[in-house]
Design a protein around this motif. Sequence first.
Motif, PDB file in Angstrom:
ATOM      1  N   VAL A 114       0.861  -1.182   0.000  1.00  0.00           N
ATOM      2  CA  VAL A 114       0.000   0.000   0.000  1.00  0.00           C
ATOM      3  C   VAL A 114       0.897   1.231   0.000  1.00  0.00           C
ATOM      4  N   ILE A 115       0.672   2.127  -0.957  1.00  0.00           N
ATOM      5  CA  ILE A 115       1.404   3.396  -1.001  1.00  0.00           C
ATOM      6  C   ILE A 115       0.438   4.514  -0.616  1.00  0.00           C
ATOM      7  N   LEU A 116       0.793   5.256   0.423  1.00  0.00           N
ATOM      8  CA  LEU A 116      -0.003   6.406   0.841  1.00  0.00           C
ATOM      9  C   LEU A 116       0.638   7.678   0.309  1.00  0.00           C
ATOM     10  N   TYR A 117      -0.159   8.574  -0.205  1.00  0.00           N
ATOM     11  CA  TYR A 117       0.349   9.888  -0.575  1.00  0.00           C
ATOM     12  C   TYR A 117      -0.789  10.891  -0.527  1.00  0.00           C
ATOM     13  N   GLY A 118      -0.444  12.171  -0.536  1.00  0.00           N
ATOM     14  CA  GLY A 118      -1.449  13.205  -0.394  1.00  0.00           C
ATOM     15  C   GLY A 118      -1.671  13.971  -1.683  1.00  0.00           C
ATOM     16  N   HIS A 119      -2.578  14.939  -1.629  1.00  0.00           N
ATOM     17  CA  HIS A 119      -2.821  15.823  -2.767  1.00  0.00           C
ATOM     18  C   HIS A 119      -1.722  16.884  -2.806  1.00  0.00           C
ATOM     19  N   TYR A 120      -0.531  16.423  -3.112  1.00  0.00           N
ATOM     20  CA  TYR A 120       0.620  17.321  -3.096  1.00  0.00           C
ATOM     21  C   TYR A 120       1.473  17.075  -4.339  1.00  0.00           C
ATOM     22  N   ALA A 121       1.940  18.158  -4.961  1.00  0.00           N
ATOM     23  CA  ALA A 121       2.789  18.081  -6.166  1.00  0.00           C
ATOM     24  C   ALA A 121       2.035  17.360  -7.283  1.00  0.00           C
ATOM     25  N   SER A 122       2.503  16.188  -7.743  1.00  0.00           N
ATOM     26  CA  SER A 122       1.853  15.513  -8.871  1.00  0.00           C
ATOM     27  C   SER A 122       1.502  14.071  -8.542  1.00  0.00           C
ATOM     28  N   GLY A 139      -4.466   1.983  -8.845  1.00  0.00           N
ATOM     29  CA  GLY A 139      -4.760   3.251  -8.192  1.00  0.00           C
ATOM     30  C   GLY A 139      -6.215   3.309  -7.764  1.00  0.00           C
ATOM     31  N   ILE A 140      -6.454   3.787  -6.538  1.00  0.00           N
ATOM     32  CA  ILE A 140      -7.816   3.918  -6.034  1.00  0.00           C
ATOM     33  C   ILE A 140      -8.317   5.322  -6.378  1.00  0.00           C
ATOM     34  N   ASN A 161       1.090   1.156 -17.455  1.00  0.00           N
ATOM     35  CA  ASN A 161       0.967  -0.163 -16.833  1.00  0.00           C
ATOM     36  C   ASN A 161       0.306  -0.114 -15.457  1.00  0.00           C
ATOM     37  N   ALA A 162      -0.703   0.704 -15.333  1.00  0.00           N
ATOM     38  CA  ALA A 162      -1.468   0.765 -14.086  1.00  0.00           C
ATOM     39  C   ALA A 162      -2.947   0.633 -14.418  1.00  0.00           C
ATOM     40  N   GLU A 163      -3.750   0.366 -13.418  1.00  0.00           N
ATOM     41  CA  GLU A 163      -5.190   0.305 -13.612  1.00  0.00           C
ATOM     42  C   GLU A 163      -5.878   1.009 -12.453  1.00  0.00           C
ATOM     43  N   LEU A 164      -7.141   1.367 -12.640  1.00  0.00           N
ATOM     44  CA  LEU A 164      -7.881   2.083 -11.617  1.00  0.00           C
ATOM     45  C   LEU A 164      -8.999   1.222 -11.047  1.00  0.00           C
ATOM     46  N   VAL A 165      -9.249   1.424  -9.766  1.00  0.00           N
ATOM     47  CA  VAL A 165     -10.367   0.768  -9.095  1.00  0.00           C
ATOM     48  C   VAL A 165     -11.168   1.836  -8.370  1.00  0.00           C
ATOM     49  N   ASP A 166     -12.462   1.851  -8.609  1.00  0.00           N
ATOM     50  CA  ASP A 166     -13.345   2.811  -7.955  1.00  0.00           C
ATOM     51  C   ASP A 166     -13.345   2.567  -6.443  1.00  0.00           C
ATOM     52  N   THR A 167     -13.464   3.638  -5.674  1.00  0.00           N
ATOM     53  CA  THR A 167     -13.442   3.528  -4.213  1.00  0.00           C
ATOM     54  C   THR A 167     -14.500   2.550  -3.695  1.00  0.00           C
ATOM     55  N   LYS A 168     -15.642   2.493  -4.378  1.00  0.00           N
ATOM     56  CA  LYS A 168     -16.714   1.606  -3.931  1.00  0.00           C
ATOM     57  C   LYS A 168     -16.369   0.130  -4.099  1.00  0.00           C
ATOM     58  N   GLY A 187      -2.260   2.361  -4.717  1.00  0.00           N
ATOM     59  CA  GLY A 187      -2.024   3.760  -4.400  1.00  0.00           C
ATOM     60  C   GLY A 187      -3.256   4.403  -3.774  1.00  0.00           C
ATOM     61  N   PHE A 188      -3.099   4.904  -2.545  1.00  0.00           N
ATOM     62  CA  PHE A 188      -4.199   5.557  -1.826  1.00  0.00           C
ATOM     63  C   PHE A 188      -3.857   7.021  -1.582  1.00  0.00           C
ATOM     64  N   ILE A 189      -4.646   7.935  -2.143  1.00  0.00           N
ATOM     65  CA  ILE A 189      -4.532   9.344  -1.762  1.00  0.00           C
ATOM     66  C   ILE A 189      -5.323   9.484  -0.465  1.00  0.00           C
ATOM     67  N   SER A 190      -4.615   9.663   0.634  1.00  0.00           N
ATOM     68  CA  SER A 190      -5.235   9.484   1.948  1.00  0.00           C
ATOM     69  C   SER A 190      -5.401  10.749   2.766  1.00  0.00           C
ATOM     70  N   ASP A 191      -5.399  11.909   2.122  1.00  0.00           N
ATOM     71  CA  ASP A 191      -5.663  13.137   2.869  1.00  0.00           C
ATOM     72  C   ASP A 191      -7.040  13.699   2.528  1.00  0.00           C
ATOM     73  N   GLN A 192      -7.940  12.814   2.047  1.00  0.00           N
ATOM     74  CA  GLN A 192      -9.290  13.256   1.716  1.00  0.00           C
ATOM     75  C   GLN A 192     -10.061  13.633   2.977  1.00  0.00           C
ATOM     76  N   ASN A 193     -11.282  14.084   2.755  1.00  0.00           N
ATOM     77  CA  ASN A 193     -12.137  14.551   3.842  1.00  0.00           C
ATOM     78  C   ASN A 193     -13.339  13.623   3.970  1.00  0.00           C
ATOM     79  N   PRO A 194     -13.223  12.492   4.680  1.00  0.00           N
ATOM     80  CA  PRO A 194     -14.364  11.575   4.789  1.00  0.00           C
ATOM     81  C   PRO A 194     -15.482  12.183   5.633  1.00  0.00           C
TER      82      PRO A 194
END
Length: 290
Positions: A114-122, A139-140, A161-168, A187-194
């Motif tokens: 699991v890779i955590l990253y935020g809404h920062y840079a690119s 990528g989630i 060479n990546a694929e996307l999966v919807d959060t649901k 890949g989880f962008i984990s600084d969202q606002n749940p």
Amino acid sequence: MQFIIYILIYPILWLISILPFPIFYAFSDVVCFLVYRIIGYRKKTVRYNIALALPHLSKKEQRAVERKFYSHMCDLFLEMIKTLTLSKKAIQRHFVFTNIDLYHEYEAKNKSIVILYGHYASWEWSTSIGLQAKFRGIGIYKKIKNKYFDKLVQHIRSRYNAELVDTKNTIRVVTENQRKGLKAVYGFISDQNPKPQKALLWDNFMGYKVPIHTGGEVLARKLDMNIIYLKIEKVARGKYEATFVPLCDEVKETPEFEITKRFLREVEKQILEKPEYYFWTHKRWKYKQE
């Protein structure tokens, strides 16, 4: 109607994507002027967030951050479009993983990652990890309402060479892959606002207690996956460097939510160092507590 909008806009996006970089960023400057000076896109939200999170800066300094942010935001949006035609060799020149060997060490442990990253840079170009990973790159993301543009975003973000999966569908896909023995890097962008009622954790972020997204850690703990932070830095216009930062040695031996808290501290450090590269249009502090 959705399809008509799509077929009208797609040729324009494609033409933007093939522009040489000097012209491409000159065009971004024009877009920035329109978005910031004329339209004022979410300016009230951006100004509020910056004042809230960076009270140590003077009004003049906060406005400087604001202006730089809008320039970066327009670059970021157009760089996503650029991905439509950007070659695999080119993306690796523009988005460099500084310590890819560390990532491969995690793959050698034979556990999904699991890779955590935020809404920062690119975060958009971080999908290029798929060009260097042995594991399947996933990528989630949050699905777009217009199904045609949703397919376009999936196409753009899966070119390397990546694929996307919807959060649901995240839990179902991750657990199914684990059951089948398929190794993947998520890949989880984990600084969202749940939403507060769905939050398992409230913690301080830039001085305020807010609900925290914990899905990456929860899944890593439940399925015994490795977890790391991807620190992305903008070193020049159109140039990014990404560094893998360990968050723990063993997920299950780390106190609950401690990994997520360490992730938040890493994001905070980057914001304080160069705040103009954080995504200030998000209502990150909507449910804040003093």
